[in-house]
Write a protein that holds these residues in place. Structure first.
Motif, short mmCIF file in Angstrom:
data_model
loop_
_atom_site.label_atom_id
_atom_site.label_comp_id
_atom_site.label_asym_id
_atom_site.label_seq_id
_atom_site.Cartn_x
_atom_site.Cartn_y
_atom_site.Cartn_z
N ASN A 42 0.83 -1.19 0.00
CA ASN A 42 0.00 0.00 0.00
C ASN A 42 0.88 1.25 0.00
O ASN A 42 2.11 1.17 -0.01
CB ASN A 42 -0.95 -0.02 1.21
CG ASN A 42 -0.19 -0.15 2.52
OD1 ASN A 42 0.94 0.31 2.65
ND2 ASN A 42 -0.83 -0.74 3.51
N ASP A 43 0.22 2.41 0.01
CA ASP A 43 0.97 3.67 -0.07
C ASP A 43 1.95 3.81 1.09
O ASP A 43 3.06 4.33 0.92
CB ASP A 43 0.01 4.86 -0.09
CG ASP A 43 -0.76 4.97 -1.40
OD1 ASP A 43 -0.35 4.30 -2.38
OD2 ASP A 43 -1.76 5.70 -1.45
N GLN A 44 1.55 3.35 2.26
CA GLN A 44 2.42 3.46 3.43
C GLN A 44 3.67 2.59 3.27
O GLN A 44 4.78 3.01 3.62
CB GLN A 44 1.65 3.06 4.69
CG GLN A 44 2.45 3.24 5.97
CD GLN A 44 1.62 2.94 7.22
OE1 GLN A 44 0.45 2.59 7.13
NE2 GLN A 44 2.25 3.07 8.38
N THR A 45 3.50 1.42 2.70
CA THR A 45 4.64 0.53 2.49
C THR A 45 5.57 1.09 1.42
O THR A 45 6.79 1.00 1.54
CB THR A 45 4.16 -0.87 2.08
OG1 THR A 45 3.13 -1.29 2.97
CG2 THR A 45 5.30 -1.86 2.13
N VAL A 46 4.99 1.66 0.35
CA VAL A 46 5.80 2.29 -0.70
C VAL A 46 6.62 3.43 -0.09
O VAL A 46 7.83 3.56 -0.37
CB VAL A 46 4.90 2.81 -1.83
CG1 VAL A 46 5.66 3.74 -2.76
CG2 VAL A 46 4.33 1.64 -2.63
N ALA A 47 5.99 4.25 0.72
CA ALA A 47 6.70 5.35 1.37
C ALA A 47 7.82 4.83 2.27
O ALA A 47 8.92 5.41 2.32
CB ALA A 47 5.72 6.20 2.17
N GLY A 48 7.56 3.73 2.98
CA GLY A 48 8.58 3.16 3.84
C GLY A 48 9.77 2.65 3.05
O GLY A 48 10.93 2.82 3.47
N ALA A 49 9.52 2.03 1.91
CA ALA A 49 10.60 1.54 1.07
C ALA A 49 11.43 2.71 0.53
O ALA A 49 12.67 2.64 0.50
CB ALA A 49 10.04 0.70 -0.08
N ALA A 50 10.77 3.77 0.10
CA ALA A 50 11.48 4.94 -0.41
C ALA A 50 12.36 5.55 0.67
O ALA A 50 13.51 5.93 0.42
CB ALA A 50 10.48 5.97 -0.94
N HIS A 51 11.81 5.66 1.88
CA HIS A 51 12.60 6.20 3.00
C HIS A 51 13.81 5.33 3.29
O HIS A 51 14.92 5.85 3.50
CB HIS A 51 11.72 6.32 4.24
CG HIS A 51 12.48 6.72 5.47
ND1 HIS A 51 12.87 8.03 5.72
CD2 HIS A 51 12.97 5.98 6.51
CE1 HIS A 51 13.55 8.08 6.85
NE2 HIS A 51 13.63 6.85 7.35
N LEU A 52 13.62 4.02 3.30
CA LEU A 52 14.71 3.09 3.58
C LEU A 52 15.86 3.29 2.58
O LEU A 52 17.03 3.37 2.97
CB LEU A 52 14.18 1.66 3.50
CG LEU A 52 15.22 0.55 3.63
CD1 LEU A 52 15.67 0.40 5.07
CD2 LEU A 52 14.65 -0.78 3.12
N LEU A 53 15.52 3.39 1.30
CA LEU A 53 16.55 3.49 0.26
C LEU A 53 17.27 4.83 0.29
O LEU A 53 18.50 4.89 0.17
CB LEU A 53 15.92 3.25 -1.11
CG LEU A 53 15.42 1.83 -1.34
CD1 LEU A 53 14.58 1.75 -2.61
CD2 LEU A 53 16.59 0.85 -1.41
N LEU A 54 16.52 5.93 0.46
CA LEU A 54 17.16 7.24 0.49
C LEU A 54 18.01 7.41 1.75
O LEU A 54 19.08 8.04 1.71
CB LEU A 54 16.11 8.34 0.41
CG LEU A 54 15.45 8.51 -0.96
CD1 LEU A 54 14.37 9.59 -0.90
CD2 LEU A 54 16.48 8.86 -2.04
N ASP A 55 17.55 6.83 2.85
CA ASP A 55 18.33 6.91 4.09
C ASP A 55 19.64 6.11 3.94
O ASP A 55 20.70 6.58 4.37
CB ASP A 55 17.51 6.36 5.25
CG ASP A 55 18.25 6.46 6.58
OD1 ASP A 55 18.55 7.59 7.01
OD2 ASP A 55 18.54 5.40 7.17
N ALA A 56 19.56 4.95 3.31
CA ALA A 56 20.77 4.15 3.07
C ALA A 56 21.74 4.90 2.18
O ALA A 56 22.96 4.89 2.41
CB ALA A 56 20.40 2.81 2.44
N GLU A 57 21.22 5.57 1.17
CA GLU A 57 22.07 6.37 0.27
C GLU A 57 22.75 7.50 1.02
O GLU A 57 23.96 7.72 0.87
CB GLU A 57 21.22 6.92 -0.87
CG GLU A 57 21.99 7.80 -1.85
CD GLU A 57 21.09 8.40 -2.90
OE1 GLU A 57 21.04 9.65 -3.00
OE2 GLU A 57 20.43 7.64 -3.62
N GLN A 58 21.99 8.24 1.82
CA GLN A 58 22.56 9.38 2.52
C GLN A 58 23.58 8.97 3.57
O GLN A 58 24.57 9.66 3.80
CB GLN A 58 21.43 10.19 3.18
CG GLN A 58 20.57 10.94 2.17
CD GLN A 58 19.50 11.77 2.82
OE1 GLN A 58 18.80 11.32 3.73
NE2 GLN A 58 19.36 13.01 2.38
#
Length: 260
Positions: free
Chosen positions: A2-18
């Motif tokens: 769902n939208d919440q899970t998509v947002a969580g995945a995006a946060h996980l990836l951008l946080d790992a990048e930063q």
């Protein structure tokens, strides 16, 4: 997802990048992640990049060689986004401490002179929209630990985007044979790969057409001025502090890159 899970995945990836800190593949936890949803995650990461004032500068293609597609079980390249934060100057040291496990690959790069919107774009039509062709190097950097991932992970991770280098010499597409344009990739004085543009979907113009049609199906046109990194001509080669990379193209010139 769902939208919440998509947002969580995006946060996980951008946080790992930063943080330049690897994470486990998304599919380890969310086994139901499919390609359509993975592109939703990719779009969400782009939206967050724009919110932090990054500007879209173009697109990149991944898995453009037939051999790589067979390995991953697909029949068309991946698309992902480029922003101004990913641009890196030729000759400037690559800050490897800001990356997780950087690898470099040479690419043929298009700069668009006019809008290109699919579906129905042919290679000839795609090439007609190109203003100039350049040498390029892409420093890819998967966010996943040990470079372990499945195809949806790669898509969600913006096709392992890292940094891109674009050569300053631009040539009109009519003035070179894209399929025969060759590149010799050297790392630390040793030739590690050679290839021609034919390694990219048979012709980089075909890759551009596929990108226009794939994005067109999602209602996204390619805009004038955008860069299009058409995909690795060779396999990606790991680099580390002290690495010295030279990519010599037949017509497009030479790019030199060091790693710090």
């Amino acid at each position: 997802m769902n939208d919440q899970t998509v947002a969580g995945a995006a946060h996980l990836l951008l946080d790992a990048e930063q943080r330049a800190s690897a994470v486990e593949p998304i599919t380890d936890t969310w086994s139901g992640l499919d390609l359509d949803t993975a592109y939703r995650v990719q779009e969400e990461t782009l939206a967050r990049r724009i919110m932090r004032r990054e500007t879209v500068t173009g697109i990149k293609l991944g898995l453009t060689s037939r051999a790589k597609q067979v390995r991953m079980g697909i029949d068309t390249p991946l698309t992902a986004w480029l922003t101004d934060a990913m641009a890196h100057g030729a000759g400037e040291p690559v800050p490897t401490h800001t990356l997780i496990h950087p690898r470099v690959e040479p690419e043929i790069v298009f700069v668009l002179g006019e809008r290109l919107a699919g579906p129905g774009v042919t290679a000839a039509r795609a090439l007609g929209a190109v203003r100039s062709v350049h040498a390029g190097l892409e420093i890819i950097d998967s966010r996943f630990r040990d470079f372990r991932f499945r195809l949806p992970d790669v898509v969600a991770d913006n096709a392992s985007s890292g940094l891109v280098v674009t050569g300053s010499t631009g040539i009109a597409p009519a003035d070179l044979d894209l399929a025969l344009e060759a590149c010799v990739l050297e790392v630390d004085g040793e030739i590690v790969h050679t290839a021609t543009g034919a390694a990219v979907q048979g012709d980089p113009a075909q890759a551009l057409a596929l990108a226009a049609n794939t994005l067109g199906a999602r209602g996204i046109p390619l805009e004038p001025g955008w860069l299009v990194f058409t995909g690795g001509m060779t396999d990606a080669v790991p680099i580390a502090p002290g690495s010295h990379v030279v990519a010599t193209f037949t017509t497009l010139g030479t790019l030199v890159l060091g790693a710090a």
